[in-house]
Design a protein around this motif. Sequence first.
Motif, PDB file in Angstrom:
ATOM      1  N   LEU A  69       3.308  -4.230  53.101  1.00 31.03           N
ATOM      2  CA  LEU A  69       3.692  -2.847  53.369  1.00 31.03           C
ATOM      3  C   LEU A  69       2.474  -1.926  53.419  1.00 31.03           C
ATOM      4  CD1 LEU A  69       6.937  -2.464  51.236  1.00 31.03           C
ATOM      5  CD2 LEU A  69       6.744  -2.240  53.715  1.00 31.03           C
ATOM      6  N   LEU A  70       1.524  -2.109  52.518  1.00 31.41           N
ATOM      7  CA  LEU A  70       0.332  -1.263  52.508  1.00 31.41           C
ATOM      8  C   LEU A  70      -0.544  -1.523  53.725  1.00 31.41           C
ATOM      9  CD1 LEU A  70      -0.654  -1.318  48.722  1.00 31.41           C
ATOM     10  CD2 LEU A  70       0.368   0.565  50.011  1.00 31.41           C
ATOM     11  N   LEU A  71      -0.633  -2.772  54.160  1.00 28.12           N
ATOM     12  CA  LEU A  71      -1.398  -3.072  55.375  1.00 28.12           C
ATOM     13  C   LEU A  71      -0.765  -2.422  56.596  1.00 28.12           C
ATOM     14  CD1 LEU A  71      -2.298  -6.844  54.817  1.00 28.12           C
ATOM     15  CD2 LEU A  71      -3.891  -4.897  54.864  1.00 28.12           C
ATOM     16  N   ILE A  72       0.549  -2.490  56.689  1.00 29.93           N
ATOM     17  CA  ILE A  72       1.247  -1.862  57.817  1.00 29.93           C
ATOM     18  C   ILE A  72       1.065  -0.355  57.783  1.00 29.93           C
ATOM     19  CG2 ILE A  72       3.528  -1.400  58.816  1.00 29.93           C
ATOM     20  CD1 ILE A  72       4.370  -4.190  57.894  1.00 29.93           C
ATOM     21  N   ASP A  73       1.232   0.240  56.605  1.00 27.28           N
ATOM     22  CA  ASP A  73       1.092   1.696  56.492  1.00 27.28           C
ATOM     23  C   ASP A  73      -0.343   2.133  56.759  1.00 27.28           C
ATOM     24  OD1 ASP A  73       2.604   4.246  55.361  1.00 27.28           O
ATOM     25  OD2 ASP A  73       0.597   4.248  54.475  1.00 27.28           O
ATOM     26  N   GLY A  74      -1.309   1.355  56.261  1.00 25.48           N
ATOM     27  CA  GLY A  74      -2.699   1.702  56.509  1.00 25.48           C
ATOM     28  C   GLY A  74      -3.066   1.625  57.983  1.00 25.48           C
ATOM     29  N   TRP A  75      -2.495   0.640  58.680  1.00 24.18           N
ATOM     30  CA  TRP A  75      -2.749   0.514  60.122  1.00 24.18           C
ATOM     31  C   TRP A  75      -2.115   1.670  60.892  1.00 24.18           C
ATOM     32  CZ3 TRP A  75       0.809  -0.778  64.171  1.00 24.18           C
ATOM     33  CH2 TRP A  75       0.200  -0.988  65.407  1.00 24.18           C
ATOM     34  N   GLN A  76      -0.942   2.083  60.494  1.00 26.67           N
ATOM     35  CA  GLN A  76      -0.252   3.167  61.186  1.00 26.67           C
ATOM     36  C   GLN A  76      -0.850   4.533  60.895  1.00 26.67           C
ATOM     37  OE1 GLN A  76       3.819   2.584  59.893  1.00 26.67           O
ATOM     38  NE2 GLN A  76       4.317   1.316  61.680  1.00 26.67           N
ATOM     39  N   HIS A  77      -1.442   4.688  59.723  1.00 27.90           N
ATOM     40  CA  HIS A  77      -1.951   6.005  59.306  1.00 27.90           C
ATOM     41  C   HIS A  77      -3.448   5.977  59.036  1.00 27.90           C
ATOM     42  CE1 HIS A  77       2.108   7.738  58.967  1.00 27.90           C
ATOM     43  NE2 HIS A  77       2.468   6.546  58.551  1.00 27.90           N
ATOM     44  N   HIS A  78      -4.152   5.142  59.761  1.00 25.02           N
ATOM     45  CA  HIS A  78      -5.623   5.128  59.785  1.00 25.02           C
ATOM     46  C   HIS A  78      -6.219   4.920  58.391  1.00 25.02           C
ATOM     47  CE1 HIS A  78      -5.029   6.565  63.871  1.00 25.02           C
ATOM     48  NE2 HIS A  78      -4.316   7.578  63.402  1.00 25.02           N
ATOM     49  N   GLY A  79      -5.615   4.041  57.632  1.00 19.70           N
ATOM     50  CA  GLY A  79      -6.183   3.657  56.351  1.00 19.70           C
ATOM     51  C   GLY A  79      -5.993   4.630  55.210  1.00 19.70           C
ATOM     52  N   GLU A  80      -5.212   5.656  55.397  1.00 17.69           N
ATOM     53  CA  GLU A  80      -5.032   6.669  54.342  1.00 17.69           C
ATOM     54  C   GLU A  80      -3.943   6.240  53.356  1.00 17.69           C
ATOM     55  OE1 GLU A  80      -4.412  10.550  55.839  1.00 17.69           O
ATOM     56  OE2 GLU A  80      -6.434  10.748  56.658  1.00 17.69           O
ATOM     57  N   ILE A  81      -4.219   5.189  52.617  1.00 22.61           N
ATOM     58  CA  ILE A  81      -3.243   4.723  51.635  1.00 22.61           C
ATOM     59  C   ILE A  81      -3.655   5.097  50.209  1.00 22.61           C
ATOM     60  CG2 ILE A  81      -2.486   2.811  53.079  1.00 22.61           C
ATOM     61  CD1 ILE A  81      -4.187   0.971  51.326  1.00 22.61           C
ATOM     62  N   PHE A  82      -4.876   5.627  50.025  1.00 20.55           N
ATOM     63  CA  PHE A  82      -5.353   5.960  48.687  1.00 20.55           C
ATOM     64  C   PHE A  82      -5.273   7.459  48.394  1.00 20.55           C
ATOM     65  CE2 PHE A  82      -7.550   2.027  49.872  1.00 20.55           C
ATOM     66  CZ  PHE A  82      -7.219   1.214  48.797  1.00 20.55           C
ATOM     67  N   ARG A  83      -5.020   8.272  49.411  1.00 19.74           N
ATOM     68  CA  ARG A  83      -5.025   9.730  49.217  1.00 19.74           C
ATOM     69  C   ARG A  83      -3.964  10.179  48.239  1.00 19.74           C
ATOM     70  NH1 ARG A  83      -3.168  14.152  52.405  1.00 19.74           N
ATOM     71  NH2 ARG A  83      -2.248  12.680  53.896  1.00 19.74           N
ATOM     72  N   ILE A  84      -2.869   9.406  48.145  1.00 21.90           N
ATOM     73  CA  ILE A  84      -1.777   9.794  47.258  1.00 21.90           C
ATOM     74  C   ILE A  84      -2.213   9.789  45.794  1.00 21.90           C
ATOM     75  CG2 ILE A  84      -0.890   7.433  47.017  1.00 21.90           C
ATOM     76  CD1 ILE A  84       1.923   8.654  47.028  1.00 21.90           C
ATOM     77  N   TRP A  85      -3.264   9.009  45.456  1.00 23.13           N
ATOM     78  CA  TRP A  85      -3.708   8.913  44.070  1.00 23.13           C
ATOM     79  C   TRP A  85      -4.548  10.096  43.623  1.00 23.13           C
ATOM     80  CZ3 TRP A  85      -1.524   5.421  41.038  1.00 23.13           C
ATOM     81  CH2 TRP A  85      -0.945   4.302  41.631  1.00 23.13           C
ATOM     82  N   LYS A  86      -4.859  11.011  44.535  1.00 23.42           N
ATOM     83  CA  LYS A  86      -5.657  12.180  44.166  1.00 23.42           C
ATOM     84  C   LYS A  86      -4.869  13.163  43.309  1.00 23.42           C
ATOM     85  CE  LYS A  86      -8.693  11.940  48.207  1.00 23.42           C
ATOM     86  NZ  LYS A  86      -9.211  12.657  49.411  1.00 23.42           N
ATOM     87  N   SER A  87      -3.562  13.080  43.365  1.00 20.51           N
ATOM     88  CA  SER A  87      -2.702  13.956  42.563  1.00 20.51           C
ATOM     89  C   SER A  87      -2.268  13.221  41.299  1.00 20.51           C
ATOM     90  CB  SER A  87      -1.476  14.383  43.373  1.00 20.51           C
ATOM     91  OG  SER A  87      -0.478  14.950  42.540  1.00 20.51           O
ATOM     92  N   ARG A  88      -2.464  13.870  40.135  1.00 22.37           N
ATOM     93  CA  ARG A  88      -2.051  13.253  38.873  1.00 22.37           C
ATOM     94  C   ARG A  88      -0.540  13.069  38.813  1.00 22.37           C
ATOM     95  NH1 ARG A  88      -5.699  16.018  34.032  1.00 22.37           N
ATOM     96  NH2 ARG A  88      -7.741  15.263  34.774  1.00 22.37           N
ATOM     97  N   GLN A  89       0.202  14.018  39.344  1.00 27.53           N
ATOM     98  CA  GLN A  89       1.665  13.905  39.334  1.00 27.53           C
ATOM     99  C   GLN A  89       2.103  12.720  40.175  1.00 27.53           C
ATOM    100  OE1 GLN A  89       3.788  17.260  40.950  1.00 27.53           O
ATOM    101  NE2 GLN A  89       5.799  16.446  40.397  1.00 27.53           N
ATOM    102  N   ASN A  90       1.515  12.582  41.366  1.00 30.95           N
ATOM    103  CA  ASN A  90       1.847  11.436  42.213  1.00 30.95           C
ATOM    104  C   ASN A  90       1.507  10.124  41.523  1.00 30.95           C
ATOM    105  OD1 ASN A  90       2.669  13.188  44.223  1.00 30.95           O
ATOM    106  ND2 ASN A  90       0.767  13.046  45.376  1.00 30.95           N
ATOM    107  N   ALA A  91       0.326  10.060  40.925  1.00 30.77           N
ATOM    108  CA  ALA A  91      -0.107   8.829  40.264  1.00 30.77           C
ATOM    109  C   ALA A  91       0.823   8.473  39.108  1.00 30.77           C
ATOM    110  CB  ALA A  91      -1.538   8.985  39.762  1.00 30.77           C
ATOM    111  N   ARG A  92       1.195   9.478  38.330  1.00 29.04           N
ATOM    112  CA  ARG A  92       2.074   9.226  37.190  1.00 29.04           C
ATOM    113  C   ARG A  92       3.439   8.712  37.649  1.00 29.04           C
ATOM    114  NH1 ARG A  92       1.376  13.661  35.129  1.00 29.04           N
ATOM    115  NH2 ARG A  92       3.149  14.825  35.973  1.00 29.04           N
ATOM    116  N   GLU A  93       4.005   9.343  38.661  1.00 28.05           N
ATOM    117  CA  GLU A  93       5.316   8.930  39.160  1.00 28.05           C
ATOM    118  C   GLU A  93       5.255   7.543  39.796  1.00 28.05           C
ATOM    119  OE1 GLU A  93       7.082  11.833  41.696  1.00 28.05           O
ATOM    120  OE2 GLU A  93       6.929  13.453  40.220  1.00 28.05           O
ATOM    121  N   LEU A  94       4.167   7.224  40.481  1.00 21.05           N
ATOM    122  CA  LEU A  94       4.021   5.901  41.094  1.00 21.05           C
ATOM    123  C   LEU A  94       3.976   4.796  40.042  1.00 21.05           C
ATOM    124  CD1 LEU A  94       1.555   6.037  44.141  1.00 21.05           C
ATOM    125  CD2 LEU A  94       3.888   5.162  44.079  1.00 21.05           C
TER     126      LEU A  94
END
Length: 311
Positions: A69-94
């Motif tokens: 899933l991460l490979l597919i999402d990274g290919w579709q969105h130009h590798g932006e799979i790590f940006r979500i971790w910049k938010s503490r709230q996002n990281a905590r919920e994940l």
Amino acid sequence: MIHETKNKITTSGSVPTGLSDRHRGILYAVSGGVLWGGSGVAGQYLLQDAGFTTEWLVTARLILGGLILLLIDGWQHHGEIFRIWKSRQNARELVVFALFGMMLVSYSYFACIRYGNAAAATVMQYLMPAVIVLYTTVRYLRLPTKLELGCVGLAMLGTFLLVTHGDIRSLAIPFIAFVWGVVSAISGAIYTMMPRRLIRAWRAPLIIGWGMLLGGLALGLGTQPDLVSGAWTAVSVFAFAYLVLGGTVLAFSLYLGSTKYLEPSETGVLGSTEPVTAIVLSILLLGQPITLLDVLGSACILLTVVLLARR
């Protein structure tokens, strides 16, 4: 973020053809349940006939599914799979979603089968809609609607008829299996409700991919299964491939993707198409005879789909 195109009324007053957001959500939830039904048959074969261990099967399923899933999402969105971790709230919920939702619901279901039986595991798992309705009632201080109560009742009745044929004595299981079944229902409610904000703000493959990968890595570190498990034959390879691709990647993506358009309580009820699919595949692939109670149970579950679709 994903910008969804909404169905709008044209200037001529006609409504464009195509699925509404609500009907798209219903289709996603039902499809996810159907794919899960197939994965249950594949998983049962791998555990009981091919000699795979629960720890290895769940760990491999989650890690491989998450990476895909991460490979597919990274290919579709130009590798932006790590940006979500910049938010503490996002990281905590994940992290919470990965550990207490994705990992627990995957392991507890198979553990309930391991210590009890598939019938008990299915019944216990589909206490999930009742857990969701109870939580939303307490959390938002509102009484459940008659439709919610009716659909939960129909789904639970249909599942009970399918897996027990009306004989409660067939659910006599060890206490440890009962405990894992309760964990399965609660964690199923968590993974249905927990990622809803993240999925709406970002996208389902990204959230589910991280949830699977983190959950699988945590389970692997905790249980340390052998690198290889089970007897690898042509049939077991096919069953495992379906379990990862159809019963994990597609099933979770569709099911949790439906929470973008539906209430969690509705998604939980619609996912009850899983036992119907499992019964049909058991009849077709394993030669299991069909009974009147099978038909009645399937009708109860499918009726919930019709009622929610007409809402």
